[in-house]
Enzyme design. Structure first.
Site, short mmCIF file in Angstrom:
data_model
loop_
_atom_site.label_atom_id
_atom_site.label_comp_id
_atom_site.label_asym_id
_atom_site.label_seq_id
_atom_site.Cartn_x
_atom_site.Cartn_y
_atom_site.Cartn_z
N MET A 1 -1.90 -2.65 -0.84
CA MET A 1 -1.42 -1.57 -1.69
C MET A 1 -2.00 -0.25 -1.20
O MET A 1 -3.19 0.00 -1.34
CB MET A 1 -1.81 -1.81 -3.15
CG MET A 1 -1.18 -0.84 -4.12
SD MET A 1 -1.55 -1.32 -5.83
CE MET A 1 -0.63 -0.03 -6.70
N ARG B 1 11.61 -0.39 -6.05
CA ARG B 1 10.36 -0.95 -5.52
C ARG B 1 9.15 -0.22 -6.09
O ARG B 1 8.09 -0.79 -6.28
CB ARG B 1 10.37 -0.86 -3.99
CG ARG B 1 9.20 -1.56 -3.33
CD ARG B 1 9.23 -1.41 -1.82
NE ARG B 1 8.33 -2.35 -1.18
CZ ARG B 1 7.03 -2.14 -0.99
NH1 ARG B 1 6.47 -1.02 -1.40
NH2 ARG B 1 6.29 -3.06 -0.39
N ARG C 1 9.72 5.17 8.68
CA ARG C 1 9.44 5.75 7.37
C ARG C 1 8.98 4.69 6.38
O ARG C 1 9.35 3.52 6.47
CB ARG C 1 10.69 6.45 6.82
CG ARG C 1 11.86 5.52 6.51
CD ARG C 1 13.08 6.31 6.11
NE ARG C 1 14.22 5.44 5.82
CZ ARG C 1 15.47 5.87 5.72
NH1 ARG C 1 15.75 7.15 5.91
NH2 ARG C 1 16.46 5.03 5.44
N SER D 1 5.86 -2.50 -4.98
CA SER D 1 4.58 -1.90 -4.59
C SER D 1 3.44 -2.43 -5.44
O SER D 1 2.30 -2.47 -5.00
CB SER D 1 4.66 -0.38 -4.72
OG SER D 1 4.90 0.00 -6.07
N MET E 1 8.92 2.90 2.74
CA MET E 1 9.96 2.65 1.75
C MET E 1 9.73 3.46 0.47
O MET E 1 10.61 3.53 -0.39
CB MET E 1 10.05 1.16 1.45
CG MET E 1 10.37 0.30 2.67
SD MET E 1 11.79 0.90 3.62
CE MET E 1 13.12 0.55 2.48
N GLU F 1 -18.97 3.90 19.05
CA GLU F 1 -19.48 3.16 20.21
C GLU F 1 -18.52 2.05 20.62
O GLU F 1 -18.36 1.75 21.81
CB GLU F 1 -20.84 2.56 19.87
CG GLU F 1 -21.47 1.74 20.99
CD GLU F 1 -22.72 1.04 20.54
OE1 GLU F 1 -23.80 1.40 21.03
OE2 GLU F 1 -22.62 0.12 19.69
N CYS G 1 2.04 5.06 4.15
CA CYS G 1 1.91 4.93 2.70
C CYS G 1 0.90 5.94 2.15
O CYS G 1 -0.19 6.11 2.71
CB CYS G 1 1.47 3.51 2.35
SG CYS G 1 1.59 3.12 0.61
N ASP H 1 -0.61 -7.62 4.39
CA ASP H 1 0.48 -6.68 4.61
C ASP H 1 -0.04 -5.24 4.63
O ASP H 1 -0.42 -4.69 3.60
CB ASP H 1 1.53 -6.84 3.49
CG ASP H 1 2.63 -5.80 3.57
OD1 ASP H 1 2.89 -5.30 4.67
OD2 ASP H 1 3.23 -5.49 2.51
#
Length: 514
Positions: free
Chosen positions: A325, A429, A412, A276, A414, A500, A331, A364
């Site tokens: 991030m 992670r 879901r 992360s 991670m 708009e 997230c 990402d």
């Protein structure tokens, strides 16, 4: 003549819009909905837009689309489908190393060009052995050699046509009694090129083409199914051996080195270091380790959102950077950790720095529409990684279920407690494996069935091409050049402008994208 009209020539055009540098000059955190790209001049059709783009320093894709290494997004089925359509999939690591390596192996075996390690049997094997191989490997066209091994004399081949109508009592029948003998086979000599071999296979109308040497010993085989795949998927991402490209995720801890070994043995083309927050001593050490042990393996570092973070990983030797991030739909990093960055700003700042060193950037997270994909690419990203956009498709892992009559699949983050409880890989992670109290940085939810990406990804590709056409960029490299030169112009959007720009003023409507 009205006093508000100016007579004369039409040569003067006032400055309009902002350059990317001006757009991000005020230190505002911008994401994709906060700006638009101003249209340019069209002198080409959308189909002519070239979407070729770099994934890493040495890997180029024909489509800038990547599936995320999440356990509800990418396993073998997704990775195969993404590679066939010109992108690539990254197999998640929220599983055992053996399971992950086997998923990579499935992708690499799906399309092979010259198959140098096929399933081979001998005349003394039985029909039951062929049926077992069909269950295990998904095919029944098996070459038969004198000893049942590669490099042995070719004596025949067994296909489904040879055994389709045999009764169960005949499963013990020896293959020597049912196989198509060598004298009836069409073969090609060793040294033939893949193109020549495919032409022979096409003319022969056979399912398999054995390749033999001067001693009539089997050295390889090619399959007609691969010939069909070449025809049906001209954009497919392949390595030098004509196998589909496949990526895989690993962590940055000591036990991930064993996982890395299995993945390289399985044939993974590129590794993404899944963290992360990628700017850490752990990731830098892992980059050094991989580059020393596997110098030709492409390594993507991340995640990062600042040039300072990117610098450390580029200095360590990464071949690509993953940017994002806290911007994914599942997230909650920004909410819980007070850390992260709006994705538009993150992509622009990191890409602008990394391009000086020839390091491509992956955007990402935060991708909700095809317009977001175009914007990410226009800000300097070479490719776009998708999670929620591909979740709940047929190829995504997991079973469908119904809730209130709606067909759904689980999706879901991670960093969710749900994912962390499944495997320690998710905990690592987020640097949480040693914590007594787990801090969730993601949520678990569900998404409505989207059908197959065989329909969805072509829609994304066409959308990107039409977006580039409106901008006036005939390729993604031209799009980025226009951005960095200042020719490409942007404009900030107020909240009213965003309203708009969406559907409004209707009592009801149906939004069909493709």
């Amino acid at each position: 003549m009205a006093d508000y009209l100016i007579s004369g020539g039409t040569g003067y055009v006032p400055e309009d819009g902002l350059t990317a540098q001006q757009l991000f000059a005020n230190a505002d955190g911008l994401t994709y909905n906060d700006f638009l790209i101003l249209p340019g001049f069209i002198d080409f059709i959308a189909d002519e837009v070239d979407l070729t783009s770099a994934l890493t320093r040495k890997i180029t894709l024909k489509t800038p689309l990547i599936s995320s290494p999440m356990d509800t997004v990418t396993e073998a089925d997704m990775a195969i489908a993404m590679a066939l359509m010109g992108g690539i999939g990254f197999i998640h690591h929220n599983c055992t190393p053996e399971f992950q390596a086997n998923e990579v192996r499935k992708v690499k075996k799906f399309e092979q060009g010259f198959i140098t390690d096929p399933v081979v049997l001998s005349p003394s094997h039985t029909v039951g052995d062929v049926l077992e191989a069909k269950i295990q490997h998904g095919f029944s066209g098996i070459p038969i050699t004198a000893t049942g091994t590669m490099g042995s004399k070719l004596v025949g081949i067994v296909t489904s046509r040879d055994i389709d109508f045999l009764a169960e009592k005949d499963h013990t029948t020896l293959l020597s009694e049912v196989m198509t003998p060598r004298i009836e086979l069409v073969v090609a000599p060793a040294g033939v090129t893949l193109k020549e071999a495919n032409e022979i296979l096409q003319r022969s109308k056979k399912g398999k083409l054995p390749i033999v040497n001067d001693q009539d010993e089997l050295v390889a085989i090619i399959a007609r199914t691969d010939l069909k795949k070449n025809r049906d998927y001209p954009l497919a991402s392949k390595d030098s051996h004509k196998q589909l490209l496949c990526g895989a995720a690993v962590g940055t801890r000591e036990d991930d080195k064993y996982r890395l070994d299995l993945l390289t043995q399985a044939g993974a083309d590129v590794i993404v270091l899944d963290s992360s927050q990628g700017n850490s001593v752990y990731q830098i050490a892992m980059v050094h380790y991989i580059k020393q042990k596997y110098p030709h393996l492409q390594v993507i570092g991340g995640n990062v959102v600042t040039a300072a973070q990117a610098k450390n990983l580029i200095d360590a030797g990464v071949d690509g950077l993953r940017v994002g991030m806290g911007c994914g739909s599942i997230c909650i990093t920004q909410e819980v950790m007070a850390c992260g960055r709006p994705q538009g700003t993150a992509v622009y700042k990191v890409a602008e720095y990394a391009r000086r060193f020839g390091v491509p950037v992956i955007a990402d997270g935060g991708i909700q529409t095809v317009g977001h994909v175009v914007k990410a690419l226009a800000l300097g990203a070479s490719t776009v990684m998708m999670g929620s956009l591909l979740a709940a498709t047929t190829e995504a892992p997991g079973e469908y279920f119904f809730s209130d009559g709606v067909r759904l699949k689980k999706y879901r983050g991670m960093g969710s407690l749900d994912a962390m409880e499944k495997s320690s890989s998710s905990q690592k992670r987020y640097f949480s494996e040693g914590d007594k109290v787990k801090i969730a940085q993601g949520v678990s939810g569900s998404i409505q069935d989207k059908g197959s990406i065989q329909k969805f990804v072509p829609y994304l590709i066409a959308g990107i091409q039409h977006g580039c056409q409106d901008i006036g960029a005939q390729s993604l490299s031209v799009l980025r050049s226009m951005m960095y030169s200042g020719e490409l112009k942007f404009e900030k959007r107020t909240m009213s402008a965003q309203i708009e720009g969406g559907v409004h003023g209707l009592h009801s409507y149906e939004k069909r994208l493709y």
